[in-house]
Design a protein around this motif. Structure first.
Motif, short mmCIF file in Angstrom:
data_model
loop_
_atom_site.label_atom_id
_atom_site.label_comp_id
_atom_site.label_asym_id
_atom_site.label_seq_id
_atom_site.Cartn_x
_atom_site.Cartn_y
_atom_site.Cartn_z
N TRP A 99 46.96 21.84 67.75
CA TRP A 99 45.94 20.83 67.97
C TRP A 99 46.55 19.54 68.50
O TRP A 99 46.04 18.92 69.45
CB TRP A 99 45.17 20.57 66.67
CG TRP A 99 44.15 19.47 66.75
CD1 TRP A 99 43.42 19.09 67.85
CD2 TRP A 99 43.77 18.58 65.70
NE1 TRP A 99 42.60 18.03 67.51
CE2 TRP A 99 42.80 17.69 66.22
CE3 TRP A 99 44.17 18.46 64.36
CZ2 TRP A 99 42.21 16.69 65.44
CZ3 TRP A 99 43.58 17.46 63.59
CH2 TRP A 99 42.61 16.59 64.13
N GLY A 100 47.67 19.12 67.92
CA GLY A 100 48.34 17.92 68.39
C GLY A 100 48.79 18.04 69.84
O GLY A 100 48.64 17.10 70.63
N ARG A 101 49.35 19.20 70.18
CA ARG A 101 49.80 19.40 71.56
C ARG A 101 48.63 19.36 72.54
O ARG A 101 48.71 18.75 73.62
CB ARG A 101 50.53 20.74 71.68
CG ARG A 101 51.84 20.80 70.92
CD ARG A 101 52.68 21.99 71.40
NE ARG A 101 52.03 23.26 71.14
CZ ARG A 101 52.29 24.38 71.83
NH1 ARG A 101 53.17 24.36 72.83
NH2 ARG A 101 51.69 25.52 71.51
N ILE A 102 47.54 20.01 72.16
CA ILE A 102 46.36 20.06 73.04
C ILE A 102 45.77 18.67 73.23
O ILE A 102 45.44 18.26 74.35
CB ILE A 102 45.31 21.02 72.44
CG1 ILE A 102 45.82 22.46 72.49
CG2 ILE A 102 43.98 20.89 73.19
CD1 ILE A 102 45.02 23.40 71.60
N ALA A 103 45.64 17.92 72.13
CA ALA A 103 45.04 16.59 72.22
C ALA A 103 45.89 15.65 73.07
O ALA A 103 45.36 14.84 73.84
CB ALA A 103 44.85 16.01 70.82
N GLY A 144 51.76 16.32 69.13
CA GLY A 144 51.47 15.32 70.15
C GLY A 144 52.73 14.71 70.73
O GLY A 144 52.85 14.52 71.94
N LEU A 145 53.70 14.43 69.85
CA LEU A 145 54.96 13.84 70.31
C LEU A 145 55.70 14.80 71.24
O LEU A 145 56.26 14.37 72.26
CB LEU A 145 55.83 13.49 69.11
CG LEU A 145 57.22 12.92 69.42
CD1 LEU A 145 57.11 11.63 70.21
CD2 LEU A 145 58.01 12.71 68.13
N GLU A 146 55.69 16.07 70.91
CA GLU A 146 56.42 17.03 71.74
C GLU A 146 55.89 17.07 73.17
O GLU A 146 56.66 17.09 74.14
CB GLU A 146 56.35 18.43 71.12
CG GLU A 146 57.10 19.48 71.94
CD GLU A 146 57.16 20.82 71.25
OE1 GLU A 146 56.53 21.76 71.76
OE2 GLU A 146 57.83 20.91 70.20
#
Length: 349
Positions: A99-103, A144-146
């Protein structure tokens, strides 16, 4: 071990009323809300550097409903513009890291959709702190950071609130050449339309939320940056583009055609779809957001012989979808063209 088991058993999508960009306010309602709120033209700034030097010229604002705001910086030996955007949404998948990566990819996409490059981002996090463990929030932020690191964009803090519903995204600032922007109001007749990611993300995400089924191809599509597609579009001389997110292909294309004063023709047989998307429509995994998208564009569209499943897929609310470019992009299928304005803004063949 017990903590890990508990985390793995939590389905984040069950803590949200919607999912991903399908939870956006419907386009028709949103336009009514922001009507008349366009910023007044800025005064021509003096070329003095430093604090208090004055704002730059607003190049892209609310008028055409474009993907991000763009302001030309005052002064300096090289013309440069700042691109500013913010995007966040409720969980679209159960895995917090994904989810973090997608957002993050979705938020960064708004800068790419304007032909810019992101330079810094800040996190936007809403978290039900008494309901969901903070270990999950950490995984969201890690994802998200990645993706931001992959984009070469530092993440410098952010803002968080205690909220009954989890939400995550980013505010992103980028830079662009003001003479080489990709705008949604710059389309011209005779220009082909290219789409850089397949459709069907919305119905597959809705199926995932309802059943727990995981669709790796959909996740891979959503976490993929639109960086290379944007660079290719600018290099090819394109001046018009948008990204395809919560309003679906037809919704974003309608906004582009309306802003550009043209009609957009879509060849439905040329539009790429993810495996399983048509089956998801057949089995009823269509979000309310997708149905609202279709209802919004229907009065402005000649659907020809397109059947209901095809119409729904063309209006499917995407999350972190691809770029829709007025121009040919290497490796991307051409799905239609812009033509002189006719009776309808959209024509599906």
């Amino acid at each position: 071990m017990a903590t890990a088991t508990r985390q793995e058993s939590i389905r984040l999508t069950q803590y949200a009323h919607g999912g991903g960009c399908a939870c956006k306010i419907p386009p028709g309602e949103l336009e009514e809300v922001v009507a008349g709120l366009a910023a007044a033209p800025t005064a021509t700034p003096t070329p003095t550097a430093g604090v208090g030097a004055g704002a730059g010229d607003l190049l892209v604002g609310l008028d055409s409903g474009d993907d991000a705001a763009v302001v030309r910086l005052p002064g300096g030996p090289v013309a440069q513009a700042v691109v500013a955007t913010a995007d966040f949404f409720t969980p679209v998948v159960d895995d917090p890291y994904d989810w973090g990566r997608i957002a993050a990819a979705n938020a960064l996409s708004d800068v790419y959709a304007m032909g810019g490059s992101p330079v810094v981002a800040v996190n936007l996090l809403a978290w039900p702190r008494e309901v969901l463990p903070f270990e999950l929030a950490r995984e969201v932020l890690r994802g998200g950071l990645e993706v931001a690191v992959e984009a070469g964009c530092p993440v410098a803090g952010g803002h968080s609130v205690d909220d009954p519903e989890p939400k995550y995204g980013m505010a992103v600032t980028g830079v662009a050449d003001p003479a080489r922007l990709l705008r949604n109001d710059a389309g011209r007749p005779g220009t082909p339309l290219s789409l850089t990611k397949p459709l069907g993300l919305g119905v597959l995400n809705n199926r995932h939320k309802a059943t727990g089924e995981v669709f790796p191809a959909a996740v891979a599509t959503m976490v993929a940056l639109n960086r290379d597609a944007a660079r290719a579009a600018v290099a090819a001389g394109a001046v018009c583009a948008t990204d395809v997110t919560g309003f679906g292909l037809l919704g974003h294309l309608y906004k582009l055609a309306r802003a550009s004063g043209v009609t957009a023709v879509v060849d439905a047989s040329a539009v790429p779809f993810l495996d399983g998307a048509r089956e998801a429509v057949r089995d009823g995994y269509v979000s309310g957001g997708t149905r609202r998208n279709l209802a919004w564009v229907d009065p402005h569209t000649d659907f020809g012989g397109a059947d209901e499943p095809t119409r729904l897929l063309l209006a499917d609310a995407q999350t972190s979808g691809g770029l829709l470019v007025a121009g040919e992009v290497p490796g991307a299928p051409v799905i239609g063209e812009l033509v002189p304005a006719g009776e309808h803004r959209l024509v599906v063949r």
